[in-house]
Design a protein around this motif. Structure first.
Motif, mmCIF file in Angstrom:
data_model
loop_
_atom_site.group_PDB
_atom_site.id
_atom_site.type_symbol
_atom_site.label_atom_id
_atom_site.label_comp_id
_atom_site.label_asym_id
_atom_site.label_seq_id
_atom_site.Cartn_x
_atom_site.Cartn_y
_atom_site.Cartn_z
ATOM 1 N N LEU A 88 37.164 49.017 41.769
ATOM 2 C CA LEU A 88 37.429 50.254 41.043
ATOM 3 C C LEU A 88 38.873 50.327 40.591
ATOM 4 C CD1 LEU A 88 35.488 52.669 43.419
ATOM 5 C CD2 LEU A 88 34.735 51.868 41.176
ATOM 6 N N HIS A 89 39.765 49.706 41.365
ATOM 7 C CA HIS A 89 41.197 49.730 41.048
ATOM 8 C C HIS A 89 41.560 48.686 40.002
ATOM 9 C CE1 HIS A 89 45.511 50.087 41.701
ATOM 10 N NE2 HIS A 89 45.570 48.789 41.941
ATOM 11 N N SER A 90 40.920 47.486 40.090
ATOM 12 C CA SER A 90 41.272 46.377 39.200
ATOM 13 C C SER A 90 40.035 45.506 38.965
ATOM 14 C CB SER A 90 42.412 45.545 39.813
ATOM 15 O OG SER A 90 42.768 44.471 38.973
ATOM 16 N N PRO A 91 39.233 45.820 37.952
ATOM 17 C CA PRO A 91 37.955 45.117 37.773
ATOM 18 C C PRO A 91 38.061 43.663 37.312
ATOM 19 C CG PRO A 91 37.934 47.271 36.680
ATOM 20 C CD PRO A 91 39.357 46.983 37.053
ATOM 21 N N ARG A 92 39.113 43.296 36.576
ATOM 22 C CA ARG A 92 39.146 41.984 35.915
ATOM 23 C C ARG A 92 38.933 40.793 36.850
ATOM 24 N NH1 ARG A 92 40.447 39.247 31.081
ATOM 25 N NH2 ARG A 92 39.877 37.104 31.574
ATOM 26 N N PRO A 93 39.585 40.733 38.024
ATOM 27 C CA PRO A 93 39.358 39.572 38.896
ATOM 28 C C PRO A 93 37.900 39.373 39.284
ATOM 29 C CG PRO A 93 41.281 40.804 39.627
ATOM 30 C CD PRO A 93 40.604 41.638 38.589
ATOM 31 N N PHE A 94 37.130 40.451 39.270
ATOM 32 C CA PHE A 94 35.723 40.363 39.640
ATOM 33 C C PHE A 94 34.925 39.625 38.568
ATOM 34 C CE2 PHE A 94 37.532 43.462 42.329
ATOM 35 C CZ PHE A 94 36.775 43.480 43.485
ATOM 36 N N LEU A 95 35.280 39.816 37.306
ATOM 37 C CA LEU A 95 34.629 39.058 36.241
ATOM 38 C C LEU A 95 35.018 37.588 36.313
ATOM 39 C CD1 LEU A 95 34.991 42.151 34.930
ATOM 40 C CD2 LEU A 95 33.994 40.968 32.982
ATOM 41 N N ASP A 96 36.303 37.315 36.535
ATOM 42 C CA ASP A 96 36.772 35.928 36.574
ATOM 43 C C ASP A 96 36.083 35.137 37.682
ATOM 44 O OD1 ASP A 96 38.496 36.461 34.474
ATOM 45 O OD2 ASP A 96 40.198 36.886 35.783
ATOM 46 N N THR A 97 36.095 35.676 38.891
ATOM 47 C CA THR A 97 35.546 34.939 40.028
ATOM 48 C C THR A 97 34.026 34.981 40.061
ATOM 49 O OG1 THR A 97 37.526 35.369 41.352
ATOM 50 C CG2 THR A 97 35.523 34.772 42.544
ATOM 51 N N ASN A 98 33.453 36.167 39.960
ATOM 52 C CA ASN A 98 32.018 36.306 40.194
ATOM 53 C C ASN A 98 31.170 35.805 39.035
ATOM 54 O OD1 ASN A 98 32.985 37.498 42.495
ATOM 55 N ND2 ASN A 98 32.315 39.566 41.985
#
Length: 332
Positions: A88-98
């Protein structure tokens, strides 16, 4: 399968799997982990060097992933950005990794015809009403509610597509909430345990009515090994130990086990989009593959987990102050 590549093997659930595999099988393990804040090399301490090799790297690094996958007999893909609050705080890393990371691994598995098992979460199904008699099954439609759960849902769909379109030898498991050793102190159970150890009152989101279906990490590990060895290619298996508890009950159990009054906690602001209830129906895994959990009793598993955090303060202390400062800044 003699050599298993475990992505995210220095994280919470991944490191528990590595320990379990070394202790209960003859497999060797290669761990690939980027050692972000949630990964900890110390979680692999004491494992035999002739059985476990550690490689620091990112699952989006196609050249590295290709090389390691080519050396492996199977890939077990744990690596993920996984904390809802962080998404919720920083979504971008979730797209990169997941998303991108899973794609990169699937392409390597496709090239080398390597057996692939993908670790996912029950959060892809959204949530249930507190009084709903139903539980999640393999047929439950996806209904994710956060950047974390939506990117995990996306990664699941990539795996399904690579099985159907390219013949990748893959299976998927969606597991309920894990607890046990080596879990980062930002997570619910270890946060409350380490708060009590430090003399800080535990924190409870809202009224504490949200229900999670808890499973000990060892039981998750045994289920994954069972699926890896016996699972039907292309199938999804739900992993759960019938451990439904609401957050209020869990906090009170922790306090009681640690010799504190059951009401010695503080209510804090609920988080945005906080799912009400998760509940897993693991009938398919149990009946088709013959799996059963060791820690069917949540209270005994919780007591063992509390003792581990008491005995291993050197492992969790470095991250504790930073974690609590972050929560304090959000009024939580």
């Amino acid at each position: 399968m003699s050599n298993i590549l475990v992505t995210g093997g220095a994280g919470f659930i991944g490191s528990n799997f590595v320990h379990y595999a070394v202790e209960n099988t003859e497999h060797t393990v290669t761990v690939l982990d980027a050692l972000t804040y949630a990964g900890n090399r110390a979680s692999l301490a004491g494992l035999p060097e002739d059985r476990v090799r550690f490689v620091q790297g990112d699952i989006t690094d196609a050249e590295l992933v290709d090389r390691l996958t080519g050396e492996a007999d199977a890939v077990v893909h744990y690596a993920a950005e996984s904390h809802n609050d962080n998404s919720l705080h920083s979504p971008r890393p979730f797209l990169d990794t997941n998303i991108v990371g899973t794609y990169t691994l699937l392409e390597a598995a496709r090239k080398h015809e390597t057996r692939f098992h993908h670790i996912s979460t029950d959060e892809v199904y959204g949530d249930l009403e507190l009084d709903d008699p139903e539980r999640f099954t393999e047929q439950t439609p996806y209904n994710p509610s956060s950047p974390y759960s939506s990117t995990k849902a996306g990664s699941d769909l990539l795996v399904r597509a690579w099985v159907r379109s390219f013949g990748v030898q893959a299976t998927i498991s969606n597991c309920s909430n894990n607890y046990g050793p080596y879990q980062h102190v930002e997570k619910f159970i270890p946060r409350q345990i380490t708060n009590v150890i430090r003399g800080i009152r535990p924190k409870l989101y809202g009224a504490g009515e949200n229900v999670r279906d808890w499973i000990h990490a060892n039981d998750h590990s045994s289920a994954v090994l069972t699926i890896l060895e016996k699972g039907r290619i292309g199938d999804t298996y739900l992993i759960g130990a019938d451990g439904e508890r609401n957050n209020k009950d869990v906090v009170e159990l922790i306090l009681e086990e640690m010799g504190q009054p059951r009401d010695a906690y503080d209510h804090v602001t609920d988080r945005a989009g906080h799912d009400l209830r998760y509940a897993i129906d693991s009938t398919k895994l149990r009946t088709e593959l013959g799996w059963a959990p060791e820690f069917a009793d949540f209270e005994s598993g919780l007591a063992a987990t509390i003792q581990w955090y008491r005995d291993n303060e050197a492992w969790w202390a470095p991250a504790k102050d930073t974690t609590e400062a972050f929560y304090a800044s959000k009024g939580q």
